[in-house]
Design an enzyme around this catalytic site. Sequence first.
Site, PDB file in Angstrom:
ATOM      1  N   CYS A 103     -35.469 -44.783 -17.981  1.00 51.08           N
ATOM      2  CA  CYS A 103     -35.459 -43.538 -17.305  1.00 51.08           C
ATOM      3  C   CYS A 103     -36.209 -43.695 -15.717  1.00 51.08           C
ATOM      4  O   CYS A 103     -35.791 -42.640 -14.905  1.00 51.08           O
ATOM      5  CB  CYS A 103     -36.061 -42.496 -18.000  1.00 51.08           C
ATOM      6  SG  CYS A 103     -35.163 -42.521 -19.655  1.00 51.08           S
ATOM      7  N   HIS A 243     -38.288 -36.335 -14.061  1.00 53.85           N
ATOM      8  CA  HIS A 243     -37.152 -36.773 -14.955  1.00 53.85           C
ATOM      9  C   HIS A 243     -36.959 -35.752 -16.179  1.00 53.85           C
ATOM     10  O   HIS A 243     -38.085 -35.097 -16.529  1.00 53.85           O
ATOM     11  CB  HIS A 243     -37.617 -37.986 -15.648  1.00 53.85           C
ATOM     12  CG  HIS A 243     -36.877 -38.680 -16.802  1.00 53.85           C
ATOM     13  ND1 HIS A 243     -35.648 -38.690 -16.909  1.00 53.85           N
ATOM     14  CD2 HIS A 243     -37.461 -39.144 -18.128  1.00 53.85           C
ATOM     15  CE1 HIS A 243     -35.326 -39.031 -17.927  1.00 53.85           C
ATOM     16  NE2 HIS A 243     -36.403 -39.370 -18.731  1.00 53.85           N
ATOM     17  N   ASN A 273     -31.028 -35.580 -21.409  1.00 52.18           N
ATOM     18  CA  ASN A 273     -31.726 -36.607 -20.777  1.00 52.18           C
ATOM     19  C   ASN A 273     -30.649 -37.624 -20.315  1.00 52.18           C
ATOM     20  O   ASN A 273     -30.271 -38.285 -21.311  1.00 52.18           O
ATOM     21  CB  ASN A 273     -32.884 -37.194 -21.597  1.00 52.18           C
ATOM     22  CG  ASN A 273     -33.524 -38.538 -21.125  1.00 52.18           C
ATOM     23  OD1 ASN A 273     -33.296 -38.810 -20.204  1.00 52.18           O
ATOM     24  ND2 ASN A 273     -34.556 -38.883 -22.010  1.00 52.18           N
TER      25      ASN A 273
HETATM   26  O1  UT7 Z   1     -36.790 -40.508 -21.252  1.00 52.85           O
HETATM   27  C1  UT7 Z   1     -37.998 -40.781 -21.950  1.00 52.85           C
HETATM   28  C2  UT7 Z   1     -38.159 -41.156 -23.390  1.00 52.85           C
HETATM   29  N1  UT7 Z   1     -37.945 -40.291 -24.225  1.00 52.85           N
HETATM   30  C3  UT7 Z   1     -38.768 -39.000 -24.345  1.00 52.85           C
HETATM   31  O2  UT7 Z   1     -39.531 -38.681 -23.366  1.00 52.85           O
HETATM   32  C4  UT7 Z   1     -38.994 -38.065 -25.505  1.00 52.85           C
HETATM   33  C5  UT7 Z   1     -40.374 -37.657 -25.881  1.00 52.85           C
HETATM   34  N2  UT7 Z   1     -40.449 -36.968 -27.117  1.00 52.85           N
HETATM   35  C6  UT7 Z   1     -39.975 -35.845 -27.275  1.00 52.85           C
HETATM   36  O3  UT7 Z   1     -39.216 -35.286 -26.471  1.00 52.85           O
HETATM   37  C7  UT7 Z   1     -40.254 -35.191 -28.484  1.00 52.85           C
HETATM   38  O4  UT7 Z   1     -41.162 -35.926 -29.297  1.00 52.85           O
HETATM   39  C8  UT7 Z   1     -39.164 -35.036 -29.696  1.00 52.85           C
HETATM   40  C9  UT7 Z   1     -38.209 -33.980 -28.937  1.00 52.85           C
HETATM   41  C10 UT7 Z   1     -38.218 -36.142 -29.494  1.00 52.85           C
HETATM   42  C11 UT7 Z   1     -39.497 -34.502 -30.964  1.00 52.85           C
HETATM   43  O5  UT7 Z   1     -40.212 -33.227 -30.822  1.00 52.85           O
HETATM   44  P1  UT7 Z   1     -41.447 -32.909 -31.687  1.00 52.85           P
HETATM   45  O6  UT7 Z   1     -42.125 -31.748 -31.248  1.00 52.85           O
HETATM   46  O7  UT7 Z   1     -42.364 -34.249 -31.405  1.00 52.85           O
HETATM   47  O8  UT7 Z   1     -40.853 -33.121 -33.195  1.00 52.85           O
HETATM   48  P2  UT7 Z   1     -41.363 -34.275 -34.302  1.00 52.85           P
HETATM   49  O9  UT7 Z   1     -40.771 -35.599 -33.990  1.00 52.85           O
HETATM   50  O10 UT7 Z   1     -42.764 -34.085 -34.263  1.00 52.85           O
HETATM   51  O11 UT7 Z   1     -40.580 -33.743 -35.354  1.00 52.85           O
HETATM   52  C12 UT7 Z   1     -40.794 -32.465 -36.010  1.00 52.85           C
HETATM   53  C13 UT7 Z   1     -39.919 -32.078 -37.195  1.00 52.85           C
HETATM   54  C14 UT7 Z   1     -39.935 -33.452 -38.097  1.00 52.85           C
HETATM   55  O12 UT7 Z   1     -39.696 -32.577 -39.480  1.00 52.85           O
HETATM   56  P3  UT7 Z   1     -41.089 -32.841 -40.473  1.00 52.85           P
HETATM   57  O13 UT7 Z   1     -41.232 -34.272 -40.690  1.00 52.85           O
HETATM   58  O14 UT7 Z   1     -42.132 -31.962 -39.714  1.00 52.85           O
HETATM   59  O15 UT7 Z   1     -40.600 -32.155 -41.569  1.00 52.85           O
HETATM   60  C15 UT7 Z   1     -38.562 -33.681 -37.657  1.00 52.85           C
HETATM   61  O16 UT7 Z   1     -37.967 -34.659 -38.834  1.00 52.85           O
HETATM   62  O17 UT7 Z   1     -38.654 -31.721 -36.684  1.00 52.85           O
HETATM   63  C16 UT7 Z   1     -37.558 -32.829 -37.365  1.00 52.85           C
HETATM   64  N3  UT7 Z   1     -36.577 -32.984 -36.539  1.00 52.85           N
HETATM   65  C17 UT7 Z   1     -35.493 -32.148 -36.472  1.00 52.85           C
HETATM   66  N4  UT7 Z   1     -35.227 -30.966 -36.944  1.00 52.85           N
HETATM   67  C18 UT7 Z   1     -33.983 -30.292 -36.517  1.00 52.85           C
HETATM   68  C19 UT7 Z   1     -36.428 -33.953 -35.500  1.00 52.85           C
HETATM   69  N5  UT7 Z   1     -35.244 -33.923 -34.936  1.00 52.85           N
HETATM   70  C20 UT7 Z   1     -34.752 -32.876 -35.266  1.00 52.85           C
HETATM   71  C21 UT7 Z   1     -33.532 -32.137 -35.037  1.00 52.85           C
HETATM   72  N6  UT7 Z   1     -33.223 -30.880 -35.745  1.00 52.85           N
HETATM   73  N7  UT7 Z   1     -32.626 -32.519 -33.879  1.00 52.85           N
END
Ligand code: UT7
Length: 319
Positions: A103, A243, A273
């Site tokens: 990225c 980004h 993204n």
């Molecule tokens: O380009 C550079 C590379 N990538 C990035 O910059 C990404 C950086 N990270 C992020 O943007 C965020 O960490 C995410 C958007 C990927 C995730 O957001 P988060 O607030 O960190 O969520 P999480 O991973 O802590 O997940 C929270 C909950 C989980 O459920 P439990 O374990 O709390 O029951 C996930 O299973 O949300 C759940 N979850 C979803 N629920 C509905 C994860 N993805 C989804 C989804 N829909 N698509």
Amino acid sequence: MSVPQQVVTNDDLAQRMDTSDEWIRSRTGIAERRVAGPGEFTSTLATAAGREAIERAGLSPDDIDMVIVATCTPDRPFPATACAVQANLGIKRVPAFDIAAACSGFVYGLSVATSMIQSGASRNLLLIAADIFTHLIDWNDRNTCVLFGDGAGAVVLQATDKPLGLLSAQIGAAGEGETLMAVDACGTRMPATADLLEQGKQYVYMNGREIFKHAVREMCDSTLRAVEGAGLSLDDIRLMIPHQANLRIIEATAKRLEIPMDRVMVNIDHYGNTSAASVPIALYEAVQQGRVHDGDYLLLTAFGGGLTWGSSVIRWGRP
Ligand code: UT7
């Protein structure tokens, strides 16, 4: 810029898996993304963006003396996608090569391209960032598939004696974080086999929470060093073009830098993204919206797999 025709909304995804428009919007700021269809390759998008950039620069393909494509999703593992783009645009016998910095690719590319111009190796350089990141997506993995979209953005950089273009850059990497976000199979480390493909090892996996923390920290730190390197202060920056990985990452970075959101370009809602393409697509739309003027100081900042990051201070204008 160039993006595929096909729009995939959050509701489209919610029909296929256990997710919702509400979750995706509130956690990421994304409403929809563009997804390449059959017959659309990285070079297809890169060529369209490159052609438009050359036209807008008032040049012809014959004027271009170097082609750089920043991508981590090339048409083929070998050779470079830049060569396909060169051929598509009818650019004759000039250097053409790819840069792989995920990225951060466009911000890395800007540094490499500017060095090429400053050394005298190039006078009219076509820099394109293009990714079809959805190629690496497992559409059954809701942790990743809701985040990404496809696209390309391009600029022409020209030699000039005026104090324009890239004034200062800070690019970096922390290879020990390589597996925080990666694709394991289909390289030399783990060549593709039917078994590995069956296990889905050709798809990207990511530790989102860890990446989130690193992204905010490294974009802030590199921004401060880049702005200082340009002899400016953050108040001089007319527009920050970050980004577009997650609206919450963008907001946290702007907050820590004390840059108000009305001086931050955001278009993640429409594209998700788009990997290396996100910064030049956001730059393109900022120009279209009349938010960029000759003489403005712009800050570009990015973070991605590798881990890689980079921040650039540029002064906008024609040579
Ligand atoms: O380009 C550079 C590379 N990538 C990035 O910059 C990404 C950086 N990270 C992020 O943007 C965020 O960490 C995410 C958007 C990927 C995730 O957001 P988060 O607030 O960190 O969520 P999480 O991973 O802590 O997940 C929270 C909950 C989980 O459920 P439990 O374990 O709390 O029951 C996930 O299973 O949300 C759940 N979850 C979803 N629920 C509905 C994860 N993805 C989804 C989804 N829909 N698509």
